[in-house]
Design a protein around this motif. Structure first.
Motif, PDB file in Angstrom:
ATOM      1  N   GLN A  41       0.847  -1.193   0.000  1.00 58.76           N
ATOM      2  CA  GLN A  41       0.000   0.000   0.000  1.00 58.76           C
ATOM      3  C   GLN A  41       0.876   1.234   0.000  1.00 58.76           C
ATOM      4  OE1 GLN A  41      -3.711  -0.677   2.737  1.00 58.76           O
ATOM      5  NE2 GLN A  41      -1.923  -1.444   3.811  1.00 58.76           N
ATOM      6  N   LEU A  42       0.385   2.280  -0.650  1.00 56.98           N
ATOM      7  CA  LEU A  42       1.071   3.561  -0.691  1.00 56.98           C
ATOM      8  C   LEU A  42       0.120   4.618  -0.156  1.00 56.98           C
ATOM      9  CD1 LEU A  42       3.520   5.104  -2.818  1.00 56.98           C
ATOM     10  CD2 LEU A  42       1.303   6.135  -3.220  1.00 56.98           C
ATOM     11  N   LEU A  43       0.609   5.459   0.725  1.00 57.05           N
ATOM     12  CA  LEU A  43      -0.176   6.540   1.313  1.00 57.05           C
ATOM     13  C   LEU A  43       0.328   7.859   0.766  1.00 57.05           C
ATOM     14  CD1 LEU A  43      -2.154   7.649   3.534  1.00 57.05           C
ATOM     15  CD2 LEU A  43      -0.173   7.625   5.069  1.00 57.05           C
ATOM     16  N   SER A  44      -0.596   8.708   0.308  1.00 56.31           N
ATOM     17  CA  SER A  44      -0.228  10.064  -0.107  1.00 56.31           C
ATOM     18  C   SER A  44      -1.029  11.054   0.724  1.00 56.31           C
ATOM     19  CB  SER A  44      -0.507  10.274  -1.599  1.00 56.31           C
ATOM     20  OG  SER A  44      -1.886  10.135  -1.889  1.00 56.31           O
ATOM     21  N   VAL A  45      -0.387  12.160   1.119  1.00 51.46           N
ATOM     22  CA  VAL A  45      -1.070  13.224   1.861  1.00 51.46           C
ATOM     23  C   VAL A  45      -0.856  14.528   1.117  1.00 51.46           C
ATOM     24  CG1 VAL A  45      -0.823  12.000   4.052  1.00 51.46           C
ATOM     25  CG2 VAL A  45       0.846  13.749   3.432  1.00 51.46           C
ATOM     26  N   SER A  46      -1.819  15.446   1.292  1.00 50.77           N
ATOM     27  CA  SER A  46      -1.832  16.601   0.406  1.00 50.77           C
ATOM     28  C   SER A  46      -2.218  17.896   1.105  1.00 50.77           C
ATOM     29  CB  SER A  46      -2.823  16.321  -0.738  1.00 50.77           C
ATOM     30  OG  SER A  46      -3.039  17.438  -1.546  1.00 50.77           O
ATOM     31  N   ASP A  48      -4.501  19.531   0.028  1.00 50.16           N
ATOM     32  CA  ASP A  48      -5.962  19.581  -0.085  1.00 50.16           C
ATOM     33  C   ASP A  48      -6.659  19.051   1.161  1.00 50.16           C
ATOM     34  OD1 ASP A  48      -5.878  16.775  -0.277  1.00 50.16           O
ATOM     35  OD2 ASP A  48      -6.457  16.717  -2.385  1.00 50.16           O
ATOM     36  N   ALA A  49      -5.889  18.729   2.211  1.00 53.67           N
ATOM     37  CA  ALA A  49      -6.391  18.252   3.513  1.00 53.67           C
ATOM     38  C   ALA A  49      -6.935  16.829   3.463  1.00 53.67           C
ATOM     39  CB  ALA A  49      -7.438  19.210   4.099  1.00 53.67           C
ATOM     40  N   THR A  50      -6.560  16.064   2.446  1.00 56.73           N
ATOM     41  CA  THR A  50      -6.967  14.667   2.367  1.00 56.73           C
ATOM     42  C   THR A  50      -5.747  13.762   2.294  1.00 56.73           C
ATOM     43  OG1 THR A  50      -7.076  14.479  -0.047  1.00 56.73           O
ATOM     44  CG2 THR A  50      -9.061  15.289   1.088  1.00 56.73           C
ATOM     45  N   ALA A  51      -5.981  12.494   2.595  1.00 52.59           N
ATOM     46  CA  ALA A  51      -4.969  11.448   2.427  1.00 52.59           C
ATOM     47  C   ALA A  51      -5.620  10.334   1.609  1.00 52.59           C
ATOM     48  CB  ALA A  51      -4.499  10.924   3.779  1.00 52.59           C
ATOM     49  N   ARG A  52      -4.799   9.636   0.828  1.00 50.87           N
ATOM     50  CA  ARG A  52      -5.300   8.552  -0.014  1.00 50.87           C
ATOM     51  C   ARG A  52      -4.404   7.345   0.120  1.00 50.87           C
ATOM     52  NH1 ARG A  52      -8.755   9.801  -4.286  1.00 50.87           N
ATOM     53  NH2 ARG A  52      -9.505  11.930  -4.170  1.00 50.87           N
ATOM     54  N   VAL A  53      -5.016   6.153   0.112  1.00 49.35           N
ATOM     55  CA  VAL A  53      -4.281   4.894   0.109  1.00 49.35           C
ATOM     56  C   VAL A  53      -4.476   4.259  -1.264  1.00 49.35           C
ATOM     57  CG1 VAL A  53      -4.086   2.587   1.106  1.00 49.35           C
ATOM     58  CG2 VAL A  53      -4.525   4.546   2.594  1.00 49.35           C
ATOM     59  N   PHE A  54      -3.360   3.821  -1.854  1.00 50.03           N
ATOM     60  CA  PHE A  54      -3.380   3.145  -3.144  1.00 50.03           C
ATOM     61  C   PHE A  54      -2.833   1.731  -2.989  1.00 50.03           C
ATOM     62  CE2 PHE A  54      -3.104   7.633  -4.123  1.00 50.03           C
ATOM     63  CZ  PHE A  54      -3.940   7.787  -5.218  1.00 50.03           C
ATOM     64  N   ASP A  55      -3.441   0.789  -3.689  1.00 49.28           N
ATOM     65  CA  ASP A  55      -2.937  -0.572  -3.772  1.00 49.28           C
ATOM     66  C   ASP A  55      -1.774  -0.557  -4.768  1.00 49.28           C
ATOM     67  OD1 ASP A  55      -2.736  -3.228  -5.211  1.00 49.28           O
ATOM     68  OD2 ASP A  55      -4.215  -3.768  -3.689  1.00 49.28           O
ATOM     69  N   PHE A  59      -2.731  -0.173  -8.433  1.00 41.57           N
ATOM     70  CA  PHE A  59      -2.593   1.285  -8.446  1.00 41.57           C
ATOM     71  C   PHE A  59      -3.941   1.993  -8.343  1.00 41.57           C
ATOM     72  CE2 PHE A  59       1.289  -0.235 -10.547  1.00 41.57           C
ATOM     73  CZ  PHE A  59       2.194   0.195  -9.597  1.00 41.57           C
ATOM     74  N   LYS A  60      -4.932   1.310  -7.795  1.00 39.47           N
ATOM     75  CA  LYS A  60      -6.255   1.895  -7.560  1.00 39.47           C
ATOM     76  C   LYS A  60      -6.290   2.505  -6.166  1.00 39.47           C
ATOM     77  CE  LYS A  60      -8.202   0.190 -11.332  1.00 39.47           C
ATOM     78  NZ  LYS A  60      -7.969   0.959 -12.514  1.00 39.47           N
ATOM     79  N   CYS A  61      -7.009   3.611  -6.025  1.00 37.78           N
ATOM     80  CA  CYS A  61      -7.220   4.218  -4.718  1.00 37.78           C
ATOM     81  C   CYS A  61      -8.211   3.358  -3.952  1.00 37.78           C
ATOM     82  CB  CYS A  61      -7.751   5.640  -4.880  1.00 37.78           C
ATOM     83  SG  CYS A  61      -8.019   6.486  -3.305  1.00 37.78           S
ATOM     84  N   THR A  62      -7.807   2.894  -2.758  1.00 35.42           N
ATOM     85  CA  THR A  62      -8.656   2.019  -1.952  1.00 35.42           C
ATOM     86  C   THR A  62      -9.298   2.745  -0.773  1.00 35.42           C
ATOM     87  OG1 THR A  62      -6.748   1.289  -0.661  1.00 35.42           O
ATOM     88  CG2 THR A  62      -7.360  -0.051  -2.591  1.00 35.42           C
ATOM     89  N   ALA A  63      -8.802   3.933  -0.428  1.00 38.73           N
ATOM     90  CA  ALA A  63      -9.384   4.710   0.673  1.00 38.73           C
ATOM     91  C   ALA A  63      -9.000   6.171   0.505  1.00 38.73           C
ATOM     92  CB  ALA A  63      -8.883   4.201   2.024  1.00 38.73           C
ATOM     93  N   THR A  64      -9.939   7.034   0.854  1.00 37.26           N
ATOM     94  CA  THR A  64      -9.686   8.473   0.920  1.00 37.26           C
ATOM     95  C   THR A  64     -10.105   8.941   2.299  1.00 37.26           C
ATOM     96  OG1 THR A  64     -10.099   8.740  -1.444  1.00 37.26           O
ATOM     97  CG2 THR A  64     -10.181  10.733  -0.105  1.00 37.26           C
TER      98      THR A  64
END
Length: 150
Positions: A41-46, A48-55, A59-64
């Motif tokens: 899993q890869l976590l990105s933070v921004s 934009d005040a959100t974080a996203r988890v990608f498989d 490479f699909k976003c699995t959680a926001t």
């Protein structure tokens, strides 16, 4: 991986130096990225005040994760990869459930923006660092939640 002002993340093959995938979804610059300890899993933070988890296989976003009031500067997985902590300039750290995408806990206590957070090896403590010139150590109080900053 790398995060960018163009609102994307890039996943790189370190052997060849080539970009494997570009990940999109944020509406402002990506400030931090991290992998879980298995690299699944890869976590990105921004900003934009959100974080996203990608498989990292699809490479699909699995959680926001939505809930911070200002930009998120740091994000990290716990050792099991089932929880994420995010540090924000809204002066809080939030703990998120990776599967449901829900905020499990908001850690209040800093008086200025929080720019760093990290779980310990066993995942029952978290340290946060803030522009208020303090670090706080949050310990699991056997309730499954972190509390009692030391």
């Amino acid at each position: 991986g790398t995060g960018s002002m163009d609102k994307s993340c890039k996943v790189w093959d370190i052997r060849s130096g080539t970009c494997i995938e570009t990940l999109y979804g944020h509406t402002d610059e990506v400030l931090d990225i991290s992998f879980d300890h298995r690299g699944k899993q890869l976590l990105s933070v921004s900003a934009d005040a959100t974080a996203r988890v990608f498989d990292t296989t699809t490479f699909k976003c699995t959680a926001t994760f939505v809930g911070h009031e200002r930009e998120i500067s740091k994000g990290t997985f716990n050792p099991s990869g089932k929880r994420v902590a995010t540090a924000s300039s809204d002066k809080t750290v939030r703990i998120w459930d990776v599967n449901s995408g829900k905020c499990l806990q908001t850690l209040d206590g800093h008086s200025d923006e929080v720019f760093s957070c990290q779980f310990n090896y066993s995942g029952d403590m978290l340290i946060s660092g803030s522009k208020d010139n303090t670090c706080r150590l949050w310990k699991d109080t056997n309730s499954g939640k972190l509390g009692g900053a030391l």
